[in-house]
Design an enzyme around this catalytic site. Structure first.
Site, PDB file in Angstrom:
ATOM      1  N   HIS A  34       0.836  -1.210   0.000  1.00 41.70           N
ATOM      2  CA  HIS A  34       0.000   0.000   0.000  1.00 41.70           C
ATOM      3  C   HIS A  34       0.867   1.256   0.000  1.00 41.70           C
ATOM      4  O   HIS A  34       0.495   2.273  -0.593  1.00 41.70           O
ATOM      5  CB  HIS A  34      -0.902   0.032   1.238  1.00 41.70           C
ATOM      6  CG  HIS A  34      -1.961  -1.024   1.252  1.00 41.70           C
ATOM      7  ND1 HIS A  34      -1.913  -2.106   2.085  1.00 41.70           N
ATOM      8  CD2 HIS A  34      -3.098  -1.157   0.524  1.00 41.70           C
ATOM      9  CE1 HIS A  34      -2.989  -2.859   1.888  1.00 41.70           C
ATOM     10  NE2 HIS A  34      -3.714  -2.318   0.942  1.00 41.70           N
ATOM     11  N   GLY A 153      -3.795  -1.826  -7.054  1.00 46.64           N
ATOM     12  CA  GLY A 153      -2.679  -2.768  -7.119  1.00 46.64           C
ATOM     13  C   GLY A 153      -2.896  -3.850  -8.166  1.00 46.64           C
ATOM     14  O   GLY A 153      -4.014  -4.343  -8.354  1.00 46.64           O
ATOM     15  N   ASP A 156      -4.349  -7.682  -7.324  1.00 49.01           N
ATOM     16  CA  ASP A 156      -5.751  -8.045  -7.575  1.00 49.01           C
ATOM     17  C   ASP A 156      -6.024  -7.779  -9.055  1.00 49.01           C
ATOM     18  O   ASP A 156      -6.706  -6.807  -9.416  1.00 49.01           O
ATOM     19  CB  ASP A 156      -6.667  -7.209  -6.678  1.00 49.01           C
ATOM     20  CG  ASP A 156      -6.478  -7.553  -5.218  1.00 49.01           C
ATOM     21  OD1 ASP A 156      -6.906  -8.631  -4.801  1.00 49.01           O
ATOM     22  OD2 ASP A 156      -5.854  -6.751  -4.503  1.00 49.01           O
ATOM     23  N   VAL A 182       4.042  -5.583  -4.945  1.00 49.19           N
ATOM     24  CA  VAL A 182       5.253  -5.507  -4.117  1.00 49.19           C
ATOM     25  C   VAL A 182       5.422  -6.862  -3.442  1.00 49.19           C
ATOM     26  O   VAL A 182       4.461  -7.452  -2.950  1.00 49.19           O
ATOM     27  CB  VAL A 182       5.133  -4.384  -3.068  1.00 49.19           C
ATOM     28  CG1 VAL A 182       6.395  -4.285  -2.224  1.00 49.19           C
ATOM     29  CG2 VAL A 182       4.869  -3.060  -3.770  1.00 49.19           C
ATOM     30  N   SER A 192      -2.529  -8.207   2.972  1.00 46.05           N
ATOM     31  CA  SER A 192      -2.995  -8.038   4.358  1.00 46.05           C
ATOM     32  C   SER A 192      -3.272  -9.391   5.003  1.00 46.05           C
ATOM     33  O   SER A 192      -3.331  -9.508   6.221  1.00 46.05           O
ATOM     34  CB  SER A 192      -4.282  -7.207   4.377  1.00 46.05           C
ATOM     35  OG  SER A 192      -4.073  -6.002   3.694  1.00 46.05           O
ATOM     36  N   ARG A 193      -3.471 -10.426   4.186  1.00 47.12           N
ATOM     37  CA  ARG A 193      -3.786 -11.750   4.725  1.00 47.12           C
ATOM     38  C   ARG A 193      -2.539 -12.532   5.139  1.00 47.12           C
ATOM     39  O   ARG A 193      -2.663 -13.558   5.822  1.00 47.12           O
ATOM     40  CB  ARG A 193      -4.530 -12.588   3.687  1.00 47.12           C
ATOM     41  CG  ARG A 193      -5.894 -12.041   3.365  1.00 47.12           C
ATOM     42  CD  ARG A 193      -6.473 -12.696   2.143  1.00 47.12           C
ATOM     43  NE  ARG A 193      -7.694 -12.021   1.737  1.00 47.12           N
ATOM     44  CZ  ARG A 193      -8.911 -12.401   2.082  1.00 47.12           C
ATOM     45  NH1 ARG A 193      -9.081 -13.471   2.807  1.00 47.12           N
ATOM     46  NH2 ARG A 193      -9.969 -11.731   1.674  1.00 47.12           N
TER      47      ARG A 193
HETATM   48  O1  PAF Z   1      -8.387  -3.758  -3.144  1.00 44.49           O
HETATM   49  C1  PAF Z   1      -8.994  -3.347  -2.126  1.00 44.49           C
HETATM   50  O2  PAF Z   1      -8.409  -3.096  -1.080  1.00 44.49           O
HETATM   51  C2  PAF Z   1     -10.513  -3.171  -2.183  1.00 44.49           C
HETATM   52  O3  PAF Z   1     -11.109  -4.142  -2.980  1.00 44.49           O
HETATM   53  C3  PAF Z   1     -10.932  -1.766  -2.631  1.00 44.49           C
HETATM   54  C4  PAF Z   1     -10.516  -1.465  -4.056  1.00 44.49           C
HETATM   55  C5  PAF Z   1     -10.339  -0.717  -1.693  1.00 44.49           C
HETATM   56  C6  PAF Z   1     -12.453  -1.639  -2.575  1.00 44.49           C
HETATM   57  O4  PAF Z   1     -12.940  -1.853  -1.288  1.00 44.49           O
END
Ligand code: PAF
Length: 286
Positions: A34, A153, A156, A182, A192-193
């Protein structure tokens, strides 16, 4: 760095005209991936001389979780998140409440879903309703922050294609920019998981990025998919999918850019990753 908790504060900061900032939408539980996303947003805002800079949002969106337990255990770490966002270069962080995002009067119209959100049989098939929730919240975040651009990112990958297609279909006038994944020094994609992996799971999770790397030995998509399943299988990881697809539509691979994509559960932790893929040239050393 300013922290805003209401739409009125947000609009005071960004002024009446749309296009004043770059948006970095997140659900919090921020990590170095992030930080790179926000830093890219800040750099874009500087390049384009946008007075609002990079605005990060933190909202754990209930509508994109197909499992209530997953939503409940999603990490909430606001104090640390604000520190990371400031360090990464965010000008402001917007932390909306549920009623800001989903007004109880039902006045917010959810967007139509593009084919890449429903047809590929990847995240759309594994997580029913997920992309309807993502598109709903992203459209709403765009409406509230009215950014010139928004950064998402590449980890996803399907989400990035879905958001790009949805923004075009709905004519939202926001440029959707992908930011590279990254990785930890050993190759594991930051997520995050990852904090839920135990030592043994962390070792097995590495097979996902290794599979994507080894897939480059494949001379065709089928061979690459077989290689990925083999690498994952050696680590005892059963994939939900391990496929090569067209990079934009996520349909069958054709002549355009292609992407290898993997989703797998390592114990209770569901992980996804992807990488650009092209067939290994005949005779090319691997
Ligand atoms: O990728 C994420 O963290 C979430 O799917 C997003 C784009 C913030 C939408 O809630």
């Amino acid at each position: 760095m300013e922290v805003m908790r209401s739409i009125a504060d947000l609009h005071d900061r960004l002024g009446p005209r749309p296009g004043a900032c770059v948006l970095a939408p997140t659900m919090g539980a921020l990590h170095e991936g992030h930080a790179v996303l926000i830093a890219r947003g800040a750099a874009l805002a500087r390049e384009r001389r946008l007075a609002g800079g990079c605005v990060a949002t933190i909202f754990v969106n209930p509508t994109q979780f197909d499992d209530a337990a997953d939503f409940a255990r999603y990490p909430r770490t606001l104090t640390d998140d604000l520190q990371l966002a400031a360090r990464a270069g965010a000008s402001a962080v917007f932390v909306p409440g549920v009623a800001d995002v989903y007004p109880p009067d039902g006045s917010v119209v959810p967007p139509e879903l593009p084919p890449v959100a429903t047809r590929p049989g990847l995240e759309d098939a594994c997580r029913g309703g997920h992309f309807a929730g993502v598109c709903q919240v992203v459209k709403r975040l765009f409406e509230m922050t009215r950014p010139a651009s928004a950064v998402f990112g590449e980890k996803d990958w399907q989400q990035l294609q879905v958001v790009r297609a949805m923004a075009a279909m709905e004519r939202l006038g926001v440029e959707v920019v992908g930011v590279e994944t990254v990785r930890e020094p050993d190759g594991l994609a930051m997520s995050s998981r990852n904090r839920f992996l135990d030592g043994e799971g962390r070792g097995r999770a590495l097979s996902i990025s290794m599979a994507l790397c080894e897939a480059r030995r494949g001379r065709g998509a089928c061979e690459a998919e077989g290689i990925m399943r083999e690498v994952l299988g050696h680590a005892g990881v059963e994939p939900e999918y391990a496929v090569v697809r067209d990079a934009a539509t996520l349909g069958a691979p054709g002549s355009g850019p292609k992407r290898a994509l993997v989703a797998a559960r390592v114990g209770a932790v569901r992980l996804i990753d992807n990488a650009a893929w092209e067939p290994a040239a005949q005779g090319r050393p691997t």
